[in-house]
Design a protein around this motif. Structure first.
Motif, PDB file in Angstrom:
ATOM      1  N   ASN A 174       0.884  -0.970  -0.270  1.00 26.46           N
ATOM      2  CA  ASN A 174      -0.074   0.111  -0.193  1.00 26.46           C
ATOM      3  C   ASN A 174       0.420   1.656   0.266  1.00 26.46           C
ATOM      4  N   GLN A 175       1.704   1.474  -0.653  1.00 29.37           N
ATOM      5  CA  GLN A 175       3.086   2.768  -0.867  1.00 29.37           C
ATOM      6  C   GLN A 175       3.021   2.794  -2.457  1.00 29.37           C
ATOM      7  N   HIS A 176       3.206   3.728  -2.686  1.00 29.93           N
ATOM      8  CA  HIS A 176       3.196   4.936  -4.120  1.00 29.93           C
ATOM      9  C   HIS A 176       4.092   3.770  -4.753  1.00 29.93           C
ATOM     10  N   ALA A 177       4.017   3.382  -5.424  1.00 28.68           N
ATOM     11  CA  ALA A 177       4.930   2.836  -6.640  1.00 28.68           C
ATOM     12  C   ALA A 177       5.589   3.440  -7.613  1.00 28.68           C
ATOM     13  N   PRO A 178       6.534   4.064  -7.303  1.00 32.58           N
ATOM     14  CA  PRO A 178       8.043   4.311  -7.955  1.00 32.58           C
ATOM     15  C   PRO A 178       7.616   3.991  -9.887  1.00 32.58           C
ATOM     16  N   ILE A 179       7.504   2.703  -9.845  1.00 29.60           N
ATOM     17  CA  ILE A 179       7.373   2.259 -11.735  1.00 29.60           C
ATOM     18  C   ILE A 179       6.388   3.117 -11.985  1.00 29.60           C
ATOM     19  N   CYS A 189       8.331   7.033 -15.501  1.00 31.43           N
ATOM     20  CA  CYS A 189       7.768   7.383 -13.408  1.00 31.43           C
ATOM     21  C   CYS A 189       6.520   8.339 -13.734  1.00 31.43           C
ATOM     22  N   GLN A 190       6.325   8.809 -12.617  1.00 32.31           N
ATOM     23  CA  GLN A 190       5.009   9.777 -12.503  1.00 32.31           C
ATOM     24  C   GLN A 190       5.837  10.721 -12.142  1.00 32.31           C
ATOM     25  N   PHE A 191       6.947  10.945 -11.366  1.00 27.61           N
ATOM     26  CA  PHE A 191       7.217  11.935 -11.518  1.00 27.61           C
ATOM     27  C   PHE A 191       8.565  11.785 -10.947  1.00 27.61           C
ATOM     28  N   VAL A 192       9.435  13.004 -11.076  1.00 23.54           N
ATOM     29  CA  VAL A 192      11.002  12.804 -10.960  1.00 23.54           C
ATOM     30  C   VAL A 192      11.616  12.726 -10.478  1.00 23.54           C
ATOM     31  N   GLU A 193      10.951  12.840  -8.927  1.00 22.65           N
ATOM     32  CA  GLU A 193      11.400  12.084  -8.043  1.00 22.65           C
ATOM     33  C   GLU A 193      11.191  10.724  -7.665  1.00 22.65           C
ATOM     34  N   ASP A 194      10.280   9.930  -8.538  1.00 26.41           N
ATOM     35  CA  ASP A 194      10.880   8.415  -8.668  1.00 26.41           C
ATOM     36  C   ASP A 194      11.875   7.834  -9.280  1.00 26.41           C
ATOM     37  N   ILE A 195      11.936   9.131 -10.154  1.00 22.61           N
ATOM     38  CA  ILE A 195      13.360   8.051 -11.436  1.00 22.61           C
ATOM     39  C   ILE A 195      14.120   8.040 -10.411  1.00 22.61           C
ATOM     40  N   TYR A 196      14.614   8.852  -9.388  1.00 17.36           N
ATOM     41  CA  TYR A 196      15.727   8.808  -8.917  1.00 17.36           C
ATOM     42  C   TYR A 196      15.642   8.182  -7.313  1.00 17.36           C
ATOM     43  N   GLN A 197      15.001   7.304  -7.485  1.00 18.73           N
ATOM     44  CA  GLN A 197      14.404   6.608  -6.755  1.00 18.73           C
ATOM     45  C   GLN A 197      14.323   4.740  -7.090  1.00 18.73           C
ATOM     46  N   GLU A 203       1.709  15.341  -3.208  1.00 19.26           N
ATOM     47  CA  GLU A 203       0.662  14.708  -2.013  1.00 19.26           C
ATOM     48  C   GLU A 203      -0.564  15.265  -2.543  1.00 19.26           C
ATOM     49  N   GLU A 204      -0.970  15.729  -2.831  1.00 15.12           N
ATOM     50  CA  GLU A 204      -2.475  16.181  -3.556  1.00 15.12           C
ATOM     51  C   GLU A 204      -2.390  14.979  -4.148  1.00 15.12           C
ATOM     52  N   ILE A 205      -1.928  14.965  -5.553  1.00 20.77           N
ATOM     53  CA  ILE A 205      -2.379  13.863  -6.578  1.00 20.77           C
ATOM     54  C   ILE A 205      -1.826  12.724  -5.773  1.00 20.77           C
ATOM     55  N   GLN A 206      -1.265  12.166  -5.276  1.00 24.68           N
ATOM     56  CA  GLN A 206      -1.064  10.550  -4.189  1.00 24.68           C
ATOM     57  C   GLN A 206      -2.343  10.526  -3.669  1.00 24.68           C
ATOM     58  N   GLU A 207      -2.950  11.634  -2.676  1.00 31.01           N
ATOM     59  CA  GLU A 207      -3.914  11.512  -1.751  1.00 31.01           C
ATOM     60  C   GLU A 207      -5.169  11.274  -2.729  1.00 31.01           C
ATOM     61  N   ALA A 208      -4.917  11.440  -3.549  1.00 27.98           N
ATOM     62  CA  ALA A 208      -6.406  11.162  -4.491  1.00 27.98           C
ATOM     63  C   ALA A 208      -6.336  10.257  -5.222  1.00 27.98           C
ATOM     64  N   GLN A 209      -5.388  10.176  -5.496  1.00 25.27           N
ATOM     65  CA  GLN A 209      -5.573   7.889  -6.019  1.00 25.27           C
ATOM     66  C   GLN A 209      -5.602   7.045  -5.007  1.00 25.27           C
ATOM     67  N   ASN A 210      -4.968   7.685  -3.339  1.00 22.40           N
ATOM     68  CA  ASN A 210      -5.409   6.553  -2.944  1.00 22.40           C
ATOM     69  C   ASN A 210      -6.830   6.791  -2.148  1.00 22.40           C
ATOM     70  N   LEU A 211      -7.312   7.925  -2.541  1.00 22.41           N
ATOM     71  CA  LEU A 211      -9.021   8.093  -2.409  1.00 22.41           C
ATOM     72  C   LEU A 211      -9.527   7.086  -3.056  1.00 22.41           C
ATOM     73  N   PHE A 212      -9.508   7.957  -4.862  1.00 23.51           N
ATOM     74  CA  PHE A 212      -9.872   6.649  -6.120  1.00 23.51           C
ATOM     75  C   PHE A 212     -10.046   5.233  -5.665  1.00 23.51           C
ATOM     76  N   SER A 213      -8.808   4.749  -5.325  1.00 20.80           N
ATOM     77  CA  SER A 213      -8.400   3.504  -4.948  1.00 20.80           C
ATOM     78  C   SER A 213      -8.970   2.852  -4.572  1.00 20.80           C
ATOM     79  N   TYR A 214      -8.912   3.240  -2.810  1.00 17.89           N
ATOM     80  CA  TYR A 214      -9.554   2.697  -2.256  1.00 17.89           C
ATOM     81  C   TYR A 214     -11.316   2.815  -2.396  1.00 17.89           C
TER      82      TYR A 214
END
Length: 224
Positions: free
Chosen positions: A34-39, A80-88, A192-203
């Motif tokens: 249940n974590q954000h997937a960088p891929i 990846c969705q975000f630039v930070e994900d690339i480095y992760q 953070e807003e995007i990921q919260e919205a995505q989590n709510l959508f998935s739930y």
């Protein structure tokens, strides 16, 4: 002289297939926790024979040096969705023991003059054949969806102009590259807003709140 290209490229196809499974497995592990997937998704290909021959001529690569000097016969692309994900993702790959990173090129912080952005790695990856272990070079490109859109368009135009873009078109591509990166930057700032919205959508989908619960609107791993 390589007479049987299918036989020559078979280990490269095996490498691509194995790595796609491994990288997609990494995405599923994040989801299971249940974590954000960088891929976001993974694609891969083996370079067509005609493209290999053309590059050998352009780069003056001899056949007996093909496996050492051509780094992208096997290629993987991690989106990846975000630039930070690339480095992760890059950090995760550095920690793996089933591959060795030989080279890294950061075209994100050091974009090419054309506007191209991506993170490139060249790895040495072992495949196990009936004849024994064979180590191959594989190129991995890690980029955002916006970077990939720009790169795909630029690549298509390059077939028409063969690296000789009209000045006006070249300038417009550069501006488009900057606009794509600005989009990535803006998305990172509201991550953070995007990921919260995505989590709510998935739930909501899991609990039957969505009107689309019987439709598959999620990106599949095989999206090109």
């Amino acid at each position: 002289m390589i007479e049987d290209w299918k036989h020559f490229l078979l280990p490269y196809q095996q490498a691509v297939d194995e790595l796609k499974i491994k990288f997609r497995g990494m995405r599923k592990q994040f989801q299971d926790l249940n974590q954000h997937a960088p891929i976001e998704f993974v694609t891969g290909r083996v370079k067509p024979v005609d493209s290999i021959k053309e590059k050998m001529i352009r780069r003056h690569v001899e056949e007996d040096r093909l496996e050492q000097d051509l780094q992208d016969i096997a290629g993987l692309r991690i989106m990846c969705q975000f630039v930070e994900d690339i480095y992760q993702v890059v950090d995760l790959l550095r920690k793996r023991t089933d591959m060795t990173i030989l080279e890294e090129r950061d075209y994100i912080t050091n974009a090419k003059s054309s506007g191209y952005r991506s993170y490139h790695l060249v790895i040495e990856y072992p495949v196990y054949l009936v004849t024994g272990e064979k180590k191959l070079l594989v190129e991995i490109q890690v980029r955002t969806l916006a970077m990939n859109f720009w790169a795909t368009i630029e690549h298509s135009l390059n077939y028409k102009y063969q690296d000789d873009f009209p000045e006006d078109l070249s300038e417009r591509l550069q501006r488009a590259g900057e606009a794509a990166f600005k989009l990535d930057t803006e998305m990172s700032e509201i991550r953070e807003e995007i990921q919260e919205a995505q989590n709510l959508f998935s739930y909501g989908k899991k609990d039957g709140w969505s009107n689309f619960e019987n439709q598959d609107h999620e990106r599949t791993d095989d999206t090109p």
